[in-house]
Design an enzyme around this catalytic site. Sequence first.
Site, short mmCIF file in Angstrom:
data_model
loop_
_atom_site.label_atom_id
_atom_site.label_comp_id
_atom_site.label_asym_id
_atom_site.label_seq_id
_atom_site.Cartn_x
_atom_site.Cartn_y
_atom_site.Cartn_z
N MET A 1 0.79 -1.22 0.00
CA MET A 1 0.00 0.00 0.00
C MET A 1 0.83 1.28 0.00
SD MET A 1 0.24 1.51 3.29
CE MET A 1 -1.32 2.32 3.57
N TYR A 2 2.14 1.19 0.17
CA TYR A 2 2.96 2.40 0.15
C TYR A 2 2.95 2.98 -1.26
CZ TYR A 2 4.91 0.90 4.68
OH TYR A 2 5.08 0.51 5.99
N SER A 3 2.38 4.17 -1.37
CA SER A 3 2.24 4.85 -2.66
C SER A 3 1.57 3.95 -3.70
CB SER A 3 3.60 5.33 -3.19
OG SER A 3 4.18 6.25 -2.29
N ASP A 4 0.57 3.18 -3.23
CA ASP A 4 -0.22 2.32 -4.12
C ASP A 4 0.63 1.38 -4.95
OD1 ASP A 4 -2.70 3.41 -3.31
OD2 ASP A 4 -2.44 5.11 -4.67
#
Length: 350
Positions: A54-57
């Site tokens: 989920m970090y920066s999608d």
Amino acid sequence: MRTRKLGTTGMEVSAFCLGAMMFGGANNADHGSCVRATHAALDRGINFVDTADMYSDGESEEIVGKALAGRRDDVILATKFHFPMGEGPNRGGNSRRWIMRAVEDSLRRLDTDWIDLYQVHRPDESTDIDDTLSALTDLVRAGKIRAFGCSSFPPEFIVDAHHVATTRGYERFRTEQPPYSIMTRGAEASVFPICEKYGMGTLTWAPLASGFLTGKYRKGKSVNLSVGRAARRPAQFDPTKPETVVKLNIVEKLVEIADSIGCTLPHLAVAFAASHPAVSSVIVGPRNEDQLLDLVEGADLVLSDEVLDLIDDVVAPGIDIYPPGGRFQRAVLKETSRRRRPIGDRGAAA
């Protein structure tokens, strides 16, 4: 760079872990800059890299994949799943259905055939832990992951997961990733002892207390709420709030301790986190190479018992002065209906 065993996994990791949360998106969209920061970390002895889908999608995983090209065999690579990745009710969580999709997506973005440590980013109270553990066990046996762990799990959840794994014959959580800093010492009370009991490694996050231990925010100095962390979380750094005043007072006392031993506040902070015997590795999350190099300069700092005693006098062991953002909150605390009997069962109303 010192190395330590990651619990009983047999894997040896550096005392500091490169956290890639700030890679990509609005944090640092320059992939070249992020790759250089990663290479600088590897060149200075860091062999442990932690990211999440989920970090920066997903962009963070893609950057890490680029950075590890040609060096993958030398790195212990960790990532996480749980938070929603796109629209739809089944594109997140801890169900078997999502885990099997999420791991393939992470493997593709990371450009690797295996993940060394696959972590459950947060608990999912809507999913039976049996379902989660059985899916992760299948991934270990398929060779797609080497081990799995949890992140920000309450101690009772860790105990329950170990009980289920033992009784059902599943692989078990081998690591936990809790928040831990001078201002966030709650893990010392129960999470760390439980991890030690079960032979779990710990990789801790937020050693700089989301910026309060960087030295940028000081008592009596104005805070620019339009840039950096303060811009993203202005309420957290509002100097008029009583809880902010408490934190700033603590910072002043810690600066005195750091000055007395000739180090910076950030170096004191990361050295403190690394000093606990239950901690395998401290995650540092720089935005760029300069920030990484500054933190790594303090990698060899070892705090004496006298200095640790002084820190204990400022913030008592097991106490959370600063509950970090993103910490897991149980539904029984968030949902009022879970804490109150129906009106008809309460007796006479006041």
